[in-house]
Write a protein that holds these residues in place. Structure first.
Motif, PDB file in Angstrom:
ATOM      1  N   ARG A 294     -27.870 -20.165 -29.399  1.00 25.42           N
ATOM      2  CA  ARG A 294     -28.266 -21.096 -28.334  1.00 25.42           C
ATOM      3  C   ARG A 294     -29.452 -20.551 -27.533  1.00 25.42           C
ATOM      4  N   VAL A 295     -29.442 -19.210 -27.380  1.00 28.66           N
ATOM      5  CA  VAL A 295     -30.576 -18.605 -26.677  1.00 28.66           C
ATOM      6  C   VAL A 295     -31.842 -18.735 -27.514  1.00 28.66           C
ATOM      7  N   ILE A 303     -30.319 -15.101 -19.190  1.00 27.66           N
ATOM      8  CA  ILE A 303     -29.527 -14.589 -18.071  1.00 27.66           C
ATOM      9  C   ILE A 303     -28.158 -15.257 -18.034  1.00 27.66           C
ATOM     10  N   SER A 304     -28.133 -16.575 -18.225  1.00 24.59           N
ATOM     11  CA  SER A 304     -26.836 -17.254 -18.260  1.00 24.59           C
ATOM     12  C   SER A 304     -25.992 -16.731 -19.414  1.00 24.59           C
ATOM     13  N   ALA A 305     -26.650 -16.467 -20.554  1.00 25.20           N
ATOM     14  CA  ALA A 305     -25.910 -15.953 -21.712  1.00 25.20           C
ATOM     15  C   ALA A 305     -25.276 -14.611 -21.374  1.00 25.20           C
ATOM     16  N   SER A 306     -26.040 -13.732 -20.708  1.00 19.49           N
ATOM     17  CA  SER A 306     -25.489 -12.417 -20.411  1.00 19.49           C
ATOM     18  C   SER A 306     -24.375 -12.516 -19.373  1.00 19.49           C
TER      19      SER A 306
END
Lengths: 313, 133
Positions: A294-295, A303-306
């Protein structure tokens, strides 16, 4: 040999056990945490000195002469010496021993060479724990030698109570370039190769840089600048005196405790952060690459993924 | 979990000053991902063994061109055994006459590499011997 037996042998002064323990530390062996928890209470009293500076300044040669002086006082010495590992093959040529050859057969000098194995900061990931192990083994002095450093490698400051920055003459504006970072962590400056025609110039350069700092912050102690020769040993006695003076002044002012507390805290944070990082890596390797996909597709920002991964673990 | 890194002491023993071979093998081992502790010229067997113990090395590569290999190399093996480190792999590189090669192997040397040996062969030997020991 199990961890317990190793620890006991190390504490009784068995150098082979110390050597094994340091390997376990370096290899991140699962026994390491238990071993360290046994050893830790036996540490904290040694004089710890860090040597740092650009490659070729003469760190190893100075250390060799300094060891001689400590040995005259019958002090047991441990040396943790770091050289760079290849970022491509992970291999390394560890050559600091070449300068320390006079001490190979002295049973009261223990030298360990380490490749940095990708660790940033000038030391190896296991250097500080290796230093602790040496202390528990019974060394009165622990010397850390960083690999050749540039400007930003300042980890040695939290490993050692006193930091000596070795510089060599003729580097010209290099001293200027070193103004920040590594120049700021040094308690003692050492201009090595003092027979070089430009040695005095180098000293003046360092002094003027330090004086500017001193003017801006008059309360901070002004570091000493010592002229040395690693080949003949000239100036090393003065260097040793300054190291001991520095340690004494740290003790007297209460700064030693402050420094050690800060360094222990930093160590705990970095150990935990490292562990966390491994967990994140594991998490990403464990099949589920959806989140990364998705990234890559720009559906989710990094940042949202992390944050998401962080919550999961 | 990182695995154990192979650590090799590469040493020039005795009184000869030709270290090009030692440097080449050191470099080849490094390029194969090993950590090579290089101690420089004129090492005595005692120095080599003490270094090996402190560095917890898996192997010792002895480079010798002086002709004194029949005295110096067996002494290294003897000292390793005395120090309870008989599991350390010892290999030799240099101008060793054929007859002596067998004798050295009998004395406990794992392999002898004479001039002209491709470095690859030596690297492979160290990898295999260390993982077997």
């Amino acid at each position: 040999m199990n961890g317990n037996e190793l620890t006991e042998r190390l504490l009784s002064g068995d150098r082979r056990a110390l050597a094994r323990v340091i390997s376990k530390i370096e290899d991140e062996d699962p026994q390491t945490p238990d071993i360290i928890s046994e050893l830790y209470q036996h540490t904290g009293a040694a004089l710890s000195v860090g040597f740092t500076g650009p490659p070729g300044a003469g760190k190893s040669s100075i250390i060799a002469k300094l060891i001689e002086l400590f040995r005259e006082e019958d002090k047991k010495v441990g040396v943790v010496s770091v050289d760079p590992s290849s970022p491509f093959t992970k291999g390394a040529i560890l050559g600091d021993r070449i300068r320390l050859v006079d001490h190979f057969l002295d049973k009261n000098v223990f030298i360990r060479s380490m490749g940095n194995r990708g660790h940033l900061g000038g030391l190896a990931g296991g250097s500080r724990l290796a230093g602790l192990a040496m202390e528990a083994y019974g060394t009165d002095v622990v010397i850390y030698e960083t690999m050749g450093v540039g400007q930003g490698e300042v980890e040695v400051a939290s490993a050692a109570d006193t930091v000596v920055l070795c510089l060599q003459p003729g580097a010209g504006d290099a001293v200027q370039a070193l103004k920040a970072g590594v120049m700021e962590i040094a308690d003692i400056f050492c201009i090595n190769k003092s027979d070089h025609p430009q040695a005095n110039e180098a000293k003046a350069e360092v002094r003027s840089t330090l004086e500017i700092g001193h003017e801006l912050d008059p309360d901070a102690p002004m570091p000493s600048i010592i002229m040395t020769r690693g080949d003949t040993g000239e100036g090393i006695e003065e260097l040793k005196e300054k190291i001991e003076e520095h340690r004494a002044s740290l003790e007297k002012s209460g700064e030693l405790e402050k420094r050690q507390r800060a360094s222990q805290r930093e160590f705990v944070v970095s150990w935990a952060a490292n562990k966390m990082q491994n967990k994140v890596q594991e998490r990403l390797q464990r099949g589920d690459t959806k989140i990364m996909e998705r990234v890559y597709k720009r559906e989710l920002d990094p940042i949202s993924a992390s944050e998401k991964i962080f919550e999961e673990i | 979990m990182p695995e154990e890194t192979t650590r090799v002491v590469v040493a020039k023993v005795g009184l000869d000053g030709h270290d090009r071979g030692a440097k080449i093998i050191a470099r080849a081992l490094r390029d194969a991902g090993m950590e090579v502790i290089y101690t420089g010229l004129h090492q005595t067997p005692d120095q080599i063994v003490e270094t090996t113990i402190q560095e917890d090395a898996n192997a010792i590569g002895v480079s010798i061109l002086s002709g004194a290999h029949m005295t110096l190399v067996p002494r290294i093996i003897e000292l390793l055994e005395e120090n309870d480190a008989g599991d350390v792999v010892v290999f030799v590189g240099g101008t060793i006459p054929k007859d002596d090669i067998d004798k050295l192997k009998e004395a406990g040397v794992g392999e002898v590499f004479t001039p002209g040996t491709p470095t690859k062969k030596a690297v492979e030997y160290v990898q295999e011997a260390v993982s077997a020991s």
